[in-house]
Design an enzyme around this catalytic site. Structure first.
Site, PDB file in Angstrom:
ATOM      1  NE  ARG A   1       5.869  -9.694   1.897  1.00 63.18           N
ATOM      2  CZ  ARG A   1       6.628  -8.613   1.745  1.00 63.18           C
ATOM      3  NH1 ARG A   1       6.725  -8.024   0.572  1.00 63.18           N
ATOM      4  NH2 ARG A   1       7.284  -8.124   2.765  1.00 63.18           N
TER       5      ARG A   1
ATOM      6  CG  ASN B   1      -1.959  -1.076   1.190  1.00 60.85           C
ATOM      7  OD1 ASN B   1      -2.626  -1.265   0.179  1.00 60.85           O
ATOM      8  ND2 ASN B   1      -2.086  -1.808   2.281  1.00 60.85           N
ATOM      9  CG  ASN B   2       4.418   1.448   2.409  1.00 62.59           C
ATOM     10  OD1 ASN B   2       3.483   1.773   3.139  1.00 62.59           O
ATOM     11  ND2 ASN B   2       5.449   0.740   2.814  1.00 62.59           N
TER      12      ASN B   2
ATOM     13  CG  ASP C   1      -1.476  -4.688  -9.578  1.00 64.02           C
ATOM     14  OD1 ASP C   1      -2.111  -5.348  -8.725  1.00 64.02           O
ATOM     15  OD2 ASP C   1      -0.706  -5.222 -10.395  1.00 64.02           O
TER      16      ASP C   1
ATOM     17  N   GLY D   1       0.742 -20.229  -9.453  1.00 64.49           N
ATOM     18  CA  GLY D   1      -0.507 -19.862  -8.806  1.00 64.49           C
ATOM     19  C   GLY D   1      -0.863 -18.394  -8.928  1.00 64.49           C
TER      20      GLY D   1
END
Ligand SMILES: *[C@@H]1O[C@H](CO)[C@@H](O)[C@H](O)[C@H]1NC(C)=O
Length: 324
Positions: free
Chosen positions: A248, A138-139, A252, A287
């Site tokens: 993680r 989010n940074n 986007d 995956g």
């Protein structure tokens, strides 16, 4: 064949090869003449000056800021910064730093030196590190208080686009500044195996290539208005942000949802040459599609609807197209 016959055959061969060569050379000459004349003609008609002025006509307006996400790959970071700091309308570079240790003095020194070297007409790109305590994806969308430009070009440290592509995308963004404008399109599909309409499948590069349809452009290489950093920081549901930090992944996709939820419109895909300089990204790990599918489903549930809008529009620089 007797000896004389062989000789004659050889001569004939040489002369035909010779004439083929001459034809080739002649062909090239004619080609070059046509191109040169065409160049002259457009100069004569005053066309080239228009093309040149297109680069500069928005020079009085503000440029754009690069917000670059990076993680412990200093060689890539150096390579990217030294490339992008040459782009004409770039105003500043913000490096999103989420490592436990702050950037070293030698790294800072190196990057500042590169930027000084690339300074032209006394216009120097500003370089800033945005240091974060928490390590979270989010940074990269944190609000930047001292951002002077409206346009943000969000980019990963391992992809390089030529300045001409970046500046063209900036032009596209300026004509649709609420929209996300980027180089990497992706799609969400309604899951056909599910009876309900509320399950989706993430469509990667192949499905976009096959159908020509997309509904997101990824923030690994996209322009958007800086207001979306504020909206992401303040209005993105905490559950989505936590999910992104934990897994993680998918920040986007979340940004694409956010912009689509505000605009009710699709993003714009811009044609551009891409050079990947890092070898392994998360998209090459196993995956990947399943994880992304899960994100799309989850975010749609969280937003209470599917905000993404599909489209098949693609922006291309018409100066680079010969046939249309
Ligand atoms: C999406 O847009 C609606 C309507 O404008 C708004 O009320 C809602 O808060 C937005 N959702 C998110 C998650 O930002």
């Amino acid at each position: 064949m007797n000896r004389r016959g062989v000789q004659r055959f050889r001569q004939a061969l040489i002369s035909t090869v010779g004439s083929v060569k001459i034809k080739l050379v002649l062909g090239f000459c004619i080609g070059f003449t046509v191109i040169a004349l065409a160049g002259r003609a457009s100069e004569f008609m005053g066309w080239t000056s228009h093309t040149a002025s297109l680069e500069r006509f928005s020079g009085s307006r503000k440029g754009y800021a690069i917000v670059m996400n990076t993680w412990k790959r200093y060689d890539l970071l150096k390579q990217s910064i030294s490339h992008y700091s040459r782009c004409p309308r770039l105003d500043s570079i913000h490096i999103v730093w989420s490592e436990p240790n702050p950037p070293s003095d030698s790294l800072k020194k190196f990057l500042n030196h590169i930027i000084e070297l690339n300074t032209r007409d006394g216009r120097q790109v500003k370089l800033k590190f945005d240091i974060n305590k928490e390590d979270s994806l989010n940074n990269r969308f944190k609000e930047i208080p001292d951002l002077e430009t409206d346009a943000v070009f969000s980019i990963d440290d391992d992809v390089i686009f030529p300045c001409s592509s970046v500046e063209f995308a900036f032009d596209v963004w300026q004509s649709a500044s609420d929209t996300m404008v980027g180089f990497v399109p992706r799609m969400h599909w309604v899951d056909p195996t599910n009876g309900h309409m509320d399950h989706y499948i993430y469509g990667g590069w192949w499905s976009v290539w096959w159908t020509g349809t997309y509904s997101m452009v990824l923030s690994k290489a996209a322009f958007f208005h800086k207001k979306y950093l504020r909206i992401y920081t303040n209005e993105m549901p905490a559950s989505i942000k936590d999910f992104i930090t934990k897994n993680r992944n998918c920040e986007d996709i979340a940004m694409s949802f956010l912009v689509a939820n505000v605009t009710g419109a699709p993003p714009i895909w811009v044609k551009g040459k891409i050079f990947e300089i890092g070898s392994t990204g998360i998209s090459s790990m196993g995956g990947h599609t399943e994880k992304r599918t899960h994100c799309v489903d989850r975010f749609a549930a969280e937003f209470g609807r599917m905000p993404l809008v599909p489209t098949s529009v693609k922006a291309v620089d018409s100066r680079n197209i010969w046939f249309w």
